[in-house]
Design a protein around this motif. Structure first.
Motif, PDB file in Angstrom:
ATOM      1  N   VAL A   9      25.884  49.524  15.905  1.00  0.00           N
ATOM      2  CA  VAL A   9      26.930  48.554  16.206  1.00  0.00           C
ATOM      3  C   VAL A   9      27.708  49.049  17.424  1.00  0.00           C
ATOM      4  O   VAL A   9      28.074  50.214  17.493  1.00  0.00           O
ATOM      5  CB  VAL A   9      27.888  48.433  15.015  1.00  0.00           C
ATOM      6  N   THR A  10      27.944  48.152  18.369  1.00  0.00           N
ATOM      7  CA  THR A  10      28.781  48.535  19.505  1.00  0.00           C
ATOM      8  C   THR A  10      30.181  47.963  19.322  1.00  0.00           C
ATOM      9  O   THR A  10      30.371  46.991  18.576  1.00  0.00           O
ATOM     10  CB  THR A  10      28.217  48.000  20.834  1.00  0.00           C
ATOM     11  N   ARG A  11      31.136  48.577  19.991  1.00  0.00           N
ATOM     12  CA  ARG A  11      32.524  48.097  19.926  1.00  0.00           C
ATOM     13  C   ARG A  11      32.617  46.660  20.430  1.00  0.00           C
ATOM     14  O   ARG A  11      33.228  45.798  19.792  1.00  0.00           O
ATOM     15  CB  ARG A  11      33.405  49.019  20.781  1.00  0.00           C
ATOM     16  N   GLU A  12      31.951  46.408  21.534  1.00  0.00           N
ATOM     17  CA  GLU A  12      32.029  45.072  22.127  1.00  0.00           C
ATOM     18  C   GLU A  12      31.497  44.000  21.180  1.00  0.00           C
ATOM     19  O   GLU A  12      32.125  42.973  20.939  1.00  0.00           O
ATOM     20  CB  GLU A  12      31.246  45.074  23.445  1.00  0.00           C
ATOM     21  N   HIS A  13      30.338  44.264  20.606  1.00  0.00           N
ATOM     22  CA  HIS A  13      29.697  43.330  19.680  1.00  0.00           C
ATOM     23  C   HIS A  13      30.570  43.122  18.439  1.00  0.00           C
ATOM     24  O   HIS A  13      30.846  41.999  18.024  1.00  0.00           O
ATOM     25  CB  HIS A  13      28.324  43.890  19.305  1.00  0.00           C
ATOM     26  N   GLY A  14      31.027  44.222  17.889  1.00  0.00           N
ATOM     27  CA  GLY A  14      31.836  44.161  16.677  1.00  0.00           C
ATOM     28  C   GLY A  14      33.120  43.380  16.898  1.00  0.00           C
ATOM     29  O   GLY A  14      33.506  42.521  16.084  1.00  0.00           O
ATOM     30  N   LEU A  15      33.786  43.674  18.008  1.00  0.00           N
ATOM     31  CA  LEU A  15      35.053  42.980  18.264  1.00  0.00           C
ATOM     32  C   LEU A  15      34.837  41.489  18.547  1.00  0.00           C
ATOM     33  O   LEU A  15      35.669  40.659  18.184  1.00  0.00           O
ATOM     34  CB  LEU A  15      35.788  43.635  19.453  1.00  0.00           C
ATOM     35  N   GLU A  16      33.731  41.185  19.194  1.00  0.00           N
ATOM     36  CA  GLU A  16      33.450  39.776  19.483  1.00  0.00           C
ATOM     37  C   GLU A  16      33.254  38.982  18.179  1.00  0.00           C
ATOM     38  O   GLU A  16      33.784  37.883  18.018  1.00  0.00           O
ATOM     39  CB  GLU A  16      32.208  39.679  20.382  1.00  0.00           C
ATOM     40  N   LEU A  17      32.509  39.560  17.253  1.00  0.00           N
ATOM     41  CA  LEU A  17      32.294  38.887  15.963  1.00  0.00           C
ATOM     42  C   LEU A  17      33.617  38.756  15.201  1.00  0.00           C
ATOM     43  O   LEU A  17      33.903  37.709  14.610  1.00  0.00           O
ATOM     44  CB  LEU A  17      31.283  39.667  15.120  1.00  0.00           C
ATOM     45  N   LEU A  18      34.395  39.819  15.236  1.00  0.00           N
ATOM     46  CA  LEU A  18      35.685  39.783  14.543  1.00  0.00           C
ATOM     47  C   LEU A  18      36.603  38.735  15.174  1.00  0.00           C
ATOM     48  O   LEU A  18      37.268  37.966  14.473  1.00  0.00           O
ATOM     49  CB  LEU A  18      36.335  41.167  14.590  1.00  0.00           C
ATOM     50  N   ARG A  19      36.615  38.706  16.495  1.00  0.00           N
ATOM     51  CA  ARG A  19      37.451  37.745  17.217  1.00  0.00           C
ATOM     52  C   ARG A  19      37.103  36.306  16.795  1.00  0.00           C
ATOM     53  O   ARG A  19      37.992  35.494  16.490  1.00  0.00           O
ATOM     54  CB  ARG A  19      37.225  37.901  18.723  1.00  0.00           C
ATOM     55  N   THR A 277      36.962  47.002   8.128  1.00  0.00           N
ATOM     56  CA  THR A 277      36.831  48.322   7.518  1.00  0.00           C
ATOM     57  C   THR A 277      35.681  49.099   8.163  1.00  0.00           C
ATOM     58  O   THR A 277      35.801  50.272   8.492  1.00  0.00           O
ATOM     59  CB  THR A 277      36.581  48.170   5.998  1.00  0.00           C
ATOM     60  N   ARG A 278      34.591  48.394   8.376  1.00  0.00           N
ATOM     61  CA  ARG A 278      33.408  49.059   8.932  1.00  0.00           C
ATOM     62  C   ARG A 278      33.659  49.543  10.361  1.00  0.00           C
ATOM     63  O   ARG A 278      33.316  50.659  10.725  1.00  0.00           O
ATOM     64  CB  ARG A 278      32.234  48.082   8.885  1.00  0.00           C
ATOM     65  N   LEU A 279      34.239  48.666  11.173  1.00  0.00           N
ATOM     66  CA  LEU A 279      34.471  49.034  12.571  1.00  0.00           C
ATOM     67  C   LEU A 279      35.465  50.195  12.679  1.00  0.00           C
ATOM     68  O   LEU A 279      35.299  51.089  13.513  1.00  0.00           O
ATOM     69  CB  LEU A 279      34.977  47.825  13.360  1.00  0.00           C
ATOM     70  N   LYS A 280      36.465  50.166  11.811  1.00  0.00           N
ATOM     71  CA  LYS A 280      37.444  51.269  11.832  1.00  0.00           C
ATOM     72  C   LYS A 280      36.776  52.575  11.395  1.00  0.00           C
ATOM     73  O   LYS A 280      36.995  53.633  11.994  1.00  0.00           O
ATOM     74  CB  LYS A 280      38.627  50.956  10.928  1.00  0.00           C
ATOM     75  N   ALA A 281      35.954  52.492  10.346  1.00  0.00           N
ATOM     76  CA  ALA A 281      35.288  53.691   9.840  1.00  0.00           C
ATOM     77  C   ALA A 281      34.365  54.292  10.888  1.00  0.00           C
ATOM     78  O   ALA A 281      34.200  55.515  10.965  1.00  0.00           O
ATOM     79  CB  ALA A 281      34.499  53.349   8.575  1.00  0.00           C
ATOM     80  N   LEU A 282      33.769  53.413  11.694  1.00  0.00           N
ATOM     81  CA  LEU A 282      32.866  53.895  12.746  1.00  0.00           C
ATOM     82  C   LEU A 282      33.642  54.350  13.988  1.00  0.00           C
ATOM     83  O   LEU A 282      33.036  54.782  14.969  1.00  0.00           O
ATOM     84  CB  LEU A 282      31.884  52.782  13.141  1.00  0.00           C
ATOM     85  N   GLY A 283      34.957  54.203  13.924  1.00  0.00           N
ATOM     86  CA  GLY A 283      35.770  54.604  15.068  1.00  0.00           C
ATOM     87  C   GLY A 283      35.637  53.665  16.252  1.00  0.00           C
ATOM     88  O   GLY A 283      35.912  54.034  17.388  1.00  0.00           O
ATOM     89  N   LEU A 284      35.239  52.421  15.991  1.00  0.00           N
ATOM     90  CA  LEU A 284      35.018  51.463  17.084  1.00  0.00           C
ATOM     91  C   LEU A 284      36.219  50.557  17.295  1.00  0.00           C
ATOM     92  O   LEU A 284      36.236  49.748  18.224  1.00  0.00           O
ATOM     93  CB  LEU A 284      33.774  50.612  16.791  1.00  0.00           C
ATOM     94  N   MET A 285      37.176  50.635  16.398  1.00  0.00           N
ATOM     95  CA  MET A 285      38.299  49.717  16.479  1.00  0.00           C
ATOM     96  C   MET A 285      39.545  50.369  15.890  1.00  0.00           C
ATOM     97  O   MET A 285      39.443  51.143  14.942  1.00  0.00           O
ATOM     98  CB  MET A 285      37.972  48.442  15.697  1.00  0.00           C
ATOM     99  N   THR A 286      40.699  50.011  16.445  1.00  0.00           N
ATOM    100  CA  THR A 286      41.960  50.512  15.906  1.00  0.00           C
ATOM    101  C   THR A 286      42.745  49.356  15.295  1.00  0.00           C
ATOM    102  O   THR A 286      42.400  48.186  15.506  1.00  0.00           O
ATOM    103  CB  THR A 286      42.826  51.135  17.015  1.00  0.00           C
TER     104      THR A 286
END
Lengths: 329, 326
Positions: A9-19, A277-286
């Motif tokens: 999972v990349t930060r960009e991808h994860g944040l886009e889905l979350l957005r 939760t997943r993105l935070k655990a992976l350190g990809l999101m604050t």
């Protein structure tokens, strides 16, 4: 249930889905308020809890693919890229709405996005998607037709007729069942003799799988895979997205048929909280990232409300326009 | 040529001139069509464009709607109007609504052909005349080819129309013989047509009943009553202008419809005449319709249930003599 392959999972991808999911969640919550204020009328079916299905699926599809949806389709429309302002204006019944105020919440259209409407007759959209797929096949297009429907549709004859026809004629149709466990207030097991929906599709020799509809990555990956197989083979596929609706069926539903504990249990594994939760655990999101996305979504919704509020009404003299196609001069 | 041949020629012509056109329905291919309309077309155009569908009226009618949205020009054959009830959701909730409900973003140029009517001792479930029902629905266009010319050319007009068109072919007419009008190349979907001129009464009709009216008019002429026979051709929209023009001239109207009379097309036409031409009438409007019972099997009962030249003539005599104008 088909498990995701666990691609990184990349930060960009994860944040886009979350957005995208937050945009829908925020839109729906605002609709709930606006209904209470009588700004929106008619039937209103909110998508809270099911956001991962629309967001994951739309991201995996091409802009030229055709989409047929249901009456719980705000999320599908927004994830497809229809401007939130046009969707909100439609709920207000304004001229600037995506159906010029003639459709309302259950009938959002955007031909330029190949979004052929929310259909408010359960299973009524499936034959149309089959026909769109037939047109794609006969015109040698590589696009596919995607039909969203709920678990309730599986009990309708049109579901069975459509699956049979799509399989018999090997049409490029992707049937996307959003199984939220209830057909209005009737639980799946109280309405259907076989509750494994993918198994019913396999009876028509259709490639089918169940997917965790609360995991947006799993949805995206499964839809991309199914779409690729359909484009390659030409034949249909069905994905059963196991999800849950957090709010009532519609604004008139006192929810006598399910326990609060059940709703709370599903909310704990909801698509937004799971991804966060997943993105935070992976350190990809604050947490700051989350707050920012939520603020942006909220601002976009408020802007859509302002647009709808300030938009004109369709003139009554034009009520009969579009009953028949307006011929080119 | 027969009416059946004329319909087939219309389909063949459309298939040859427009690659977007295809035919889909139950037994349209290998069987050659339940009424042999499409015989030979599978051999000429192949299975991709002459598509045998399973007995799934809702799915294949809906697929026709979807294919029309997708850029094709489907001709969907529903074997008979009776079976169209299994596709009513698609016809009424989708074909008729999508243009309006989308604010004009999409149109549904599908043509649905249906055999309609009674007269073959097929009993209630195979003898309905529901074209008047369908004419109730905004968003649909309802057309009825009742002559060889219309059987041959109405399909092309329907395919050229961006709206959903239902074409009703009366099953009794398939064997009717006649010649095409020399030089005729097209017909429209907008106008009623006077099939026989007359000054004393207007018979307003369509379908098989048109031919019953023409027979009745022959009989009446021998009695010195000249009946004008107006073939409606399209039931939605109705050609009010043609109806009123004729009725204002003859000052009497008899509507002949194989549908039932209650809540019906004949009631609608009667109302329009009353609304628009009341003061031009010399007699109350009369109707000859199917008796209000499910159409029975036994021949003598079926004959008694349906409009007949004798019932039509009798209704005309009552209207003409009742007025005291002759």
């Amino acid at each position: 249930m088909r498990a995701p392959t666990g691609a990184p999972v990349t930060r960009e991808h994860g944040l886009e889905l979350l957005r995208e999911m937050l945009r829908i969640r925020c839109f729906e919550d605002r609709c709930y308020q606006l209904y209470g204020q009588m700004k929106i009328r008619g039937f209103l079916h909110l998508y809270n809890g099911e956001e991962a299905v629309a967001v994951g699926a739309m991201r995996a599809l091409r802009p030229s693919d055709a989409i047929v949806s249901t009456y719980r389709e705000h999320g599908h429309a927004i994830a497809r890229g229809i401007a939130m302002s046009k969707v909100m204006a439609e709920l207000y019944g304004k001229q600037t709405g995506c159906s010029r105020g003639r459709g309302g919440s259950m009938h959002l259209f955007d031909a330029s996005k190949r979004f052929y409407g929310g259909n408010a007759i359960v299973a009524g959209g499936l034959p149309i998607a089959v026909g769109l797929a037939l047109a794609q096949k006969l015109q040698r297009e590589s696009d596919i037709s995607v039909c969203f429907f709920g678990d309730g549709a599986v009990a309708e004859g049109e579901f069975h007729e459509s699956l049979n026809l799509a399989s018999l004629w090997q049409l490029p149709a992707l049937f996307l069942c959003e199984n939220n466990l209830y057909a209005m207030g009737t639980a799946l097991e109280r309405a259907q003799s076989e509750t494994d929906i993918a198994a019913r599709a396999r009876a028509y020799r259709i490639d089918a799988a169940a997917v965790d509809g609360m995991d947006v990555f799993a949805v995206e990956e499964s839809v991309r895979g199914a779409a690729e197989r359909i484009r390659h083979s030409g034949g249909p596929a069905l994905l059963e997205m196991r999800t849950y609706r957090f709010r009532a069926h519609s604004m008139f539903d006192p929810q006598l048929y399910r326990d609060k504990a059940e709703i709370e249990a599903w909310q704990k594994k909801g698509p937004i909280i799971t991804l966060t939760t997943r993105l935070k655990a992976l350190g990809l999101m604050t947490e700051d990232d989350y707050q920012r996305l939520e603020r942006e979504a909220s601002a976009e919704v408020e802007s859509a409300v302002q647009f709808a509020e300030s938009s004109p009404w369709e003139p009554v003299e034009d009520l009969e326009r579009f009953v028949y196609a307006e011929r080119r001069a | 040529m027969t009416y059946r041949d004329a319909v087939r020629e219309g389909i063949r012509d459309a298939m040859r001139t427009d690659p977007r056109v295809f035919l889909m329905g139950e037994d349209v291919g290998r069987y050659g069509g339940s009424y042999a309309v499409s015989r030979g077309l599978l051999e000429e155009f192949g299975p991709e464009r002459i598509r045998d569908a399973p007995l799934s009226e809702s799915a294949f009618v809906g697929a026709g709607i979807g294919a029309a949205l997708g850029g094709l020009r489907p001709i969907v054959e529903v074997m008979t109007v009776n079976f169209s009830l299994l596709a009513l959701d698609q016809i009424m909730n989708n074909a008729a609504t999508l243009s309006h409900m989308s604010g004009g973003q999409v149109s549904v140029p599908v043509v649905i052909r249906l055999a309609t009517g009674a007269g073959r001792q097929l009993a209630a479930q195979h003898s309905h005349s529901l074209e008047g029902w369908y004419a109730h629905i905004p968003g649909l266009r309802i057309a009825v080819p009742s002559t060889i010319d219309d059987a041959r050319f109405m399909l092309a007009a329907a395919l050229a129309c961006p709206d959903p068109v239902l074409l009703f072919e009366h099953l009794y007419l398939y064997n009717m013989e006649g010649d095409l009008t020399p030089g005729l190349e097209r017909v429209d979907l907008d106008h009623a047509a006077i099939r026989r001129g007359g000054r004393d009464v207007t018979l307003i009709t369509y379908g098989w009943s048109l031919h019953k009216c023409l027979a009745a008019a022959e009989d009446l002429a021998k009695e010195g009553v000249e009946a004008e026979v107006l073939d409606l051709r399209t039931l939605r929209p109705l050609d009010d202008a043609a109806i009123m023009l004729s009725v204002r001239r003859t000052r009497r109207a008899v509507i002949v419809d194989e549908g039932w009379r209650s809540g019906s097309l004949s009631a609608e036409i009667t109302t329009r005449i009353v609304e628009q031409a009341f003061y031009d009438l010399d007699a109350p409007v009369a109707r000859v319709c199917t008796v209000e019972a499910p159409v029975p099997y036994a021949k003598h009962l079926e004959d008694a249930a349906l409009p007949s030249p004798a019932r039509i003539s009798s209704a005309v005599r009552a209207v003409v003599t009742g007025s005291g104008a002759h």
